[in-house]
Design a protein around this motif. Structure first.
Motif, PDB file in Angstrom:
ATOM      1  N   ARG A   1      28.243  19.497  89.839  1.00  3.13           N
ATOM      2  CA  ARG A   1      27.218  18.730  89.107  1.00  3.13           C
ATOM      3  C   ARG A   1      27.156  17.286  89.602  1.00  3.13           C
ATOM      4  O   ARG A   1      26.085  16.716  89.717  1.00  3.13           O
ATOM      5  CB  ARG A   1      27.495  18.777  87.612  1.00  3.13           C
ATOM      6  CG  ARG A   1      27.128  20.100  86.998  1.00  3.13           C
ATOM      7  CD  ARG A   1      27.193  20.067  85.474  1.00  3.13           C
ATOM      8  NE  ARG A   1      26.927  21.379  84.947  1.00  3.13           N
ATOM      9  CZ  ARG A   1      27.852  22.213  84.493  1.00  3.13           C
ATOM     10  NH1 ARG A   1      29.124  21.845  84.474  1.00  3.13           N
ATOM     11  NH2 ARG A   1      27.531  23.403  84.046  1.00  3.13           N
TER      12      ARG A   1
ATOM     13  N   SER B   1      19.520  23.413  88.024  1.00  5.05           N
ATOM     14  CA  SER B   1      19.883  23.133  89.416  1.00  5.05           C
ATOM     15  C   SER B   1      20.432  24.392  90.048  1.00  5.05           C
ATOM     16  O   SER B   1      21.260  25.091  89.460  1.00  5.05           O
ATOM     17  CB  SER B   1      20.939  22.034  89.496  1.00  5.05           C
ATOM     18  OG  SER B   1      20.404  20.800  89.113  1.00  5.05           O
TER      19      SER B   1
ATOM     20  N   SER C   1      25.297  17.283  92.764  1.00  2.87           N
ATOM     21  CA  SER C   1      23.869  17.533  92.566  1.00  2.87           C
ATOM     22  C   SER C   1      23.111  16.256  92.214  1.00  2.87           C
ATOM     23  O   SER C   1      21.914  16.157  92.459  1.00  2.87           O
ATOM     24  CB  SER C   1      23.646  18.590  91.482  1.00  2.87           C
ATOM     25  OG  SER C   1      23.895  18.077  90.196  1.00  2.87           O
TER      26      SER C   1
ATOM     27  N   ASN D   1      32.112  20.775  87.408  1.00  5.98           N
ATOM     28  CA  ASN D   1      31.849  19.341  87.232  1.00  5.98           C
ATOM     29  C   ASN D   1      31.649  18.647  88.577  1.00  5.98           C
ATOM     30  O   ASN D   1      30.786  17.781  88.710  1.00  5.98           O
ATOM     31  CB  ASN D   1      32.978  18.671  86.460  1.00  5.98           C
ATOM     32  CG  ASN D   1      33.010  19.074  85.008  1.00  5.98           C
ATOM     33  OD1 ASN D   1      31.994  19.494  84.451  1.00  5.98           O
ATOM     34  ND2 ASN D   1      34.162  18.963  84.383  1.00  5.98           N
TER      35      ASN D   1
ATOM     36  N   ILE E   1      25.059  27.085  89.451  1.00 10.49           N
ATOM     37  CA  ILE E   1      26.268  26.268  89.584  1.00 10.49           C
ATOM     38  C   ILE E   1      27.504  27.095  89.230  1.00 10.49           C
ATOM     39  O   ILE E   1      28.537  26.986  89.887  1.00 10.49           O
ATOM     40  CB  ILE E   1      26.158  24.987  88.740  1.00 10.49           C
ATOM     41  CG1 ILE E   1      25.139  24.053  89.398  1.00 10.49           C
ATOM     42  CG2 ILE E   1      27.508  24.301  88.598  1.00 10.49           C
ATOM     43  CD1 ILE E   1      24.936  22.735  88.718  1.00 10.49           C
TER      44      ILE E   1
END
Length: 71
Positions: free
Chosen positions: A35, A54, A38, A32, A20
């Motif tokens: 995320r 991830s 994701s 952010n 990430i």
């Protein structure tokens, strides 16, 4: 670093999977926001490695960005 070590380090543009942090730097998208994306089950450009990590499939995220006006 010697020449062999330099060759072993891949640039993000050459990698299939990005963390990430790498994806945020490469694409200029906040960590952010990545995320958040994701957590969306419809996003097919994330894979989970192990239990918690991830990773972003770079070329799929590129296609996603090309097809969406707003992230």
């Amino acid at each position: 670093m010697n020449n062999k070590q330099k060759k072993d380090v891949l640039e993000p543009k050459d990698k299939y999977l990005l963390t990430i942090n790498e994806a945020a730097d490469y694409f200029g998208i906040g960590m952010n926001r990545l995320r958040e994306l994701s957590r969306d089950r419809s996003c097919d450009f994330f894979v989970t490695v192990g239990r918690y990590k991830s990773m972003v499939i770079r070329h799929k995220l590129e296609k996603y960005i090309e097809n969406h006006r707003f992230l």
